[in-house]
Design a protein around this motif. Structure first.
Motif, short mmCIF file in Angstrom:
data_model
loop_
_atom_site.label_atom_id
_atom_site.label_comp_id
_atom_site.label_asym_id
_atom_site.label_seq_id
_atom_site.Cartn_x
_atom_site.Cartn_y
_atom_site.Cartn_z
N ASP A 28 0.95 -0.94 0.24
CA ASP A 28 -0.06 -0.24 0.35
C ASP A 28 0.60 1.43 0.16
O ASP A 28 0.07 1.86 0.77
N GLY A 29 1.39 1.36 -0.77
CA GLY A 29 2.70 2.65 -0.82
C GLY A 29 3.24 2.81 -0.36
O GLY A 29 4.77 3.65 0.43
N ARG A 30 3.82 1.47 0.70
CA ARG A 30 4.91 2.08 2.47
C ARG A 30 6.17 0.41 2.44
O ARG A 30 5.51 -0.29 2.23
N ILE A 31 6.90 1.04 2.53
CA ILE A 31 7.58 0.02 2.80
C ILE A 31 7.68 -0.79 4.21
O ILE A 31 6.93 0.32 5.48
N VAL A 32 6.90 -2.35 3.99
CA VAL A 32 7.24 -2.73 5.55
C VAL A 32 8.23 -3.68 5.73
O VAL A 32 8.64 -4.11 5.49
N ASP A 33 7.28 -4.24 7.27
CA ASP A 33 8.64 -5.30 7.97
C ASP A 33 8.82 -6.60 6.90
O ASP A 33 7.59 -6.64 6.33
N ARG A 34 9.74 -7.47 7.19
CA ARG A 34 9.18 -9.09 6.52
C ARG A 34 7.62 -9.69 7.03
O ARG A 34 7.83 -9.79 8.12
N LYS A 50 22.16 -5.73 -7.63
CA LYS A 50 21.76 -4.36 -8.52
C LYS A 50 21.75 -3.43 -6.65
O LYS A 50 22.59 -3.29 -5.73
N VAL A 51 21.73 -1.79 -6.64
CA VAL A 51 22.37 -0.88 -4.97
C VAL A 51 20.71 -0.47 -5.70
O VAL A 51 20.45 0.23 -6.57
N VAL A 52 20.54 -0.60 -4.37
CA VAL A 52 18.78 0.02 -4.18
C VAL A 52 19.12 1.02 -2.93
O VAL A 52 20.05 1.20 -2.48
N MET A 53 18.36 2.60 -3.13
CA MET A 53 18.75 3.56 -2.09
C MET A 53 17.06 3.93 -2.04
O MET A 53 16.82 3.77 -2.92
N SER A 54 16.53 4.73 -1.66
CA SER A 54 15.60 5.72 -1.45
C SER A 54 15.52 6.42 -2.84
O SER A 54 17.21 6.79 -2.74
N GLY A 55 14.69 7.07 -2.70
CA GLY A 55 14.44 8.20 -4.27
C GLY A 55 15.08 9.10 -3.75
O GLY A 55 15.01 9.74 -3.04
N LEU A 446 11.49 16.06 5.93
CA LEU A 446 10.77 14.58 5.58
C LEU A 446 10.90 13.71 6.38
O LEU A 446 11.90 12.31 5.64
N HIS A 447 9.71 13.23 7.61
CA HIS A 447 10.31 11.35 8.49
C HIS A 447 10.29 10.69 7.68
O HIS A 447 10.62 9.70 8.19
N ASP A 448 9.10 10.60 6.41
CA ASP A 448 9.21 9.32 6.13
C ASP A 448 9.78 9.69 4.91
O ASP A 448 9.23 8.22 3.97
N ARG A 449 10.60 10.22 4.41
CA ARG A 449 11.16 10.12 2.53
C ARG A 449 12.45 9.76 2.99
O ARG A 449 13.64 10.04 4.44
N GLY A 450 13.61 9.84 2.41
CA GLY A 450 15.06 9.55 2.42
C GLY A 450 15.99 8.20 3.44
O GLY A 450 16.73 8.32 3.53
N HIS A 451 14.90 7.73 3.39
CA HIS A 451 15.21 6.08 4.08
C HIS A 451 14.29 4.82 3.57
O HIS A 451 13.16 4.98 2.96
N LEU A 452 14.84 3.39 3.79
CA LEU A 452 14.62 2.36 3.70
C LEU A 452 13.24 1.70 4.30
O LEU A 452 13.72 0.22 4.36
N GLY A 453 13.40 2.25 5.66
CA GLY A 453 12.98 1.53 6.79
C GLY A 453 11.14 1.13 7.22
O GLY A 453 10.50 1.41 5.99
N ALA A 454 10.96 0.27 8.66
CA ALA A 454 9.83 0.25 8.09
C ALA A 454 8.46 1.43 8.39
O ALA A 454 8.85 2.03 9.05
N GLY A 455 7.90 1.48 7.30
CA GLY A 455 6.50 3.09 7.70
C GLY A 455 7.36 4.28 6.70
O GLY A 455 6.58 5.10 6.54
N ALA A 456 8.50 3.93 5.70
CA ALA A 456 8.74 4.87 5.17
C ALA A 456 7.97 4.85 3.32
O ALA A 456 6.96 3.86 3.50
N GLY A 457 7.38 6.00 3.25
CA GLY A 457 6.57 5.70 1.68
C GLY A 457 7.79 5.08 0.65
O GLY A 457 9.17 5.20 1.26
N ALA A 458 7.01 4.53 0.04
CA ALA A 458 8.28 3.74 -0.86
C ALA A 458 9.08 4.16 -2.00
O ALA A 458 8.30 3.56 -2.90
#
Length: 558
Positions: A28-34, A50-55, A446-458
């Motif tokens: 649903d558009g968010r990064i979630v835990d396993r 591949k190399v993975v980063m947040s947007g 931007l608390h929910d952007r710039g990272h790849l933790g659970a809860g961040a915008g994907a």
């Protein structure tokens, strides 16, 4: 719907993840835990190797507002030279230095960027700026409201109104203009230019208001801090581009008396007067000061060679630069007696002494600054170069051999005035991820952007790990925006509409009585018409408004 990105090499500095092989899950558009082992995966992307980063986030880019529109209108040659044809997913557009709104969004996404912030949004022009940014697809947007030379604010300083009143006015501006932060350009200088002053240093008074830039900086930086606005005061200092302005920049760092401050396009404010041509690099002392002052951050505003257009609210400096226009044309104008702007096309040349040294100064600042969380990758688009040159700039930072080969082809006198070739540092992928993702998100708030933790915008970008970093960062394999695949193999495959980010700090609404009196007496519009509503931004389904918390608000001072 659950999506899995399998086996990518992840760079997520917000969680101290440096090249670790991991799976990422999106729902649903968010990064979630396993998820549980028995939970079905609806879609899987095999990104092993591949190399993975947040947007990526561009925290300073001129993508909307009057000056950008003027630049578009005055450069038909820029449109003709760089057309973007209609495709299955994208509408046609054009423009290299000042691309059209649609093309701006497509090109940012195709480089792996998912957010960009307009740093000089004039409150009186906020509606137009938001309409233009609303027409910029895929990426999230936001603006910094530009004040500090506006008549109402300068009258407050002249009248020695207390800090509480200043804070209330700043908060009111943020609400009315639907913006994310406060920007000041040539503090007090835009106004001083209209009273025939052609320069204004930090402790020099505006002849009409009897107010100095130091007073403007102190009051605004304190207001931003006390209101709990996440992004510190965004400062385009006095004396942009003037030889010797390094001293002004150093004094500006101290003028805010310890309050957080962000100095923008600091390359243009790092010039000394040494040498036969009285133009030299101040990068070393600027970097040393940045390393020392933990309350100060900066973006570089790197120049890169080629044609661009400079567009700025600094009418004083743009008036001085108008004769350097290439092609020779310019616009210098007032905006509602509250601000100004200047637009001057410019071509940076590698055999020009000043341009070549500017190029080296920017890179010196990048490479001599210790903390990638406080120095940011920008070209001050389009002033130093178009944002599409970011992959080239990343290669210059990550590849010393390439940097030195380029340096060796520059104007020889400029080479003699630079220490760039002696600097061995090469940025790592982790540091690039800080500057363009985690650090930028933290700086803007931007608390929910710039990272790849659970809860961040994907918002996620996937690259092929290529030793040629320019090739790598120019064309990502995949870009996900809010969990939707929008770019594949460097081309847009779906068009979405990003959010507009704002803050709404608390304030005493009694300030509106004074503001309304002022509008009724002096302005060409009703105060209520000055305000931009959330409905106007979200109208037509092109994204919504995200309001970020202003935490840590200080108690009102007596």
């Amino acid at each position: 719907m659950l999506t899995k990105l399998t086996g990518g090499k992840v760079y997520d500095p917000a969680h101290q993840v440096d090249g670790k092989v991991m799976d990422i899950y999106i729902r649903d558009g968010r990064i979630v835990d396993r998820p549980r082992d028995d939970e079905p995966i609806n879609q899987e992307y095999d990104i092993r190797g591949k190399v993975v980063m947040s947007g990526a986030i561009d925290m300073h880019t001129h993508i909307g507002g009057g000056k950008v529109n003027i630049a578009r209108m005055m450069l038909p040659e820029d449109h003709r030279s760089d057309p973007a044809v209609h495709s299955e997913f994208c509408r046609a557009g054009c423009g290299h230095a000042a691309p059209s709104t649609l093309t701006t969004g497509y090109r940012y996404a195709e480089m792996g960027y998912t957010a960009g912030f307009e740093p000089a949004l004039m409150p009186v022009n906020a509606r137009q700026s938001h309409l233009e940014m609303g027409d910029t697809p895929i990426i999230d947007k936001g603006g910094y409201a530009m004040i500090g030379s506006d008549d109402f604010f300068l009258r407050m300083l002249t009248a020695k109104q207390d800090q509480n009143a200043i804070n209330d006015y700043v908060a009111w501006i943020l609400h009315a203009s639907q913006t994310m932060g406060i920007k000041v350009v040539n503090p007090g200088g835009i106004s001083a230019f209209k009273f025939n002053q052609r320069a204004l240093d930090l402790d020099e008074q505006n002849v009409h208001y009897q107010v100095t830039p130091r007073e403007v900086l102190k009051s605004l930086s304190r207001a931003v801090h006390e209101l709990g606005i996440p992004h510190p005061l965004h400062v385009h200092g006095n004396n942009l581009g003037v030889p010797g302005n390094v001293e002004t920049t150093l004094k500006t760092m101290g003028a805010v008396e310890g309050y957080p401050v962000h100095l923008t396009h600091i390359q243009f404010h790092s010039y000394g007067t040494e040498g036969d041509r009285k133009f030299s690099s101040g990068a070393a002392v600027i970097a040393e000061a940045l390393n020392k002052h933990k309350n100060v951050s900066a973006d570089v505003g790197q120049i890169l060679f080629g044609q661009t257009v400079t567009c700025s609210g600094d009418n004083m400096r743009q008036y001085a630069n108008a004769g350097l226009g290439s092609p020779r044309k310019s616009v210098i104008m007032d905006i509602e007696c509250d601000a100004g702007c200047g637009v001057v096309p410019f071509k940076y040349k590698d055999q020009n002494f000043v341009n070549a040294l500017q190029w080296a100064i920017g890179l010196e600042i990048f490479l001599l600054s210790d903390d990638p969380w406080r120095i940011f990758l920008t070209t001050d688009h389009p002033n130093g170069a178009p944002f599409t040159s970011y992959p080239h700039l990343i290669k210059l930072l990550m590849d010393k051999s390439f940097r030195n080969e380029t340096f060796a082809r520059l104007n020889l006198d400029a080479q003699g005035m630079s220490t760039l070739a002696s600097i061995d540092r090469e940025y790592s992928l982790y540091e690039i991820a800080i500057m363009t993702r985690a650090g930028a998100a933290k700086l803007v708030g931007l608390h929910d952007r710039g990272h790849l933790g659970a809860g961040a915008g994907a918002d996620i970008t996937v690259y092929t790990d290529n030793p040629d970093r320019e090739v790598m960062f120019a064309k990502p394999d995949y870009v996900f925006k809010d969990g939707e695949l929008v770019v594949r193999n460097g081309e847009v495959v779906k068009v979405t509409w990003g959010h507009t980010h704002t803050v709404k700090p608390e304030f005493d609404r009694g300030i509106e009585k004074e503001i309304k009196k002022y509008f009724d007496k002096y302005h060409t519009m009703n105060m209520e018409n000055f305000k931009v509503s959330e409905d106007e931004i979200a109208e037509g389904g092109r994204g919504g408004v995200v309001v970020h918390a202003c935490e840590g608000r200080r108690e009102r001072t007596e």
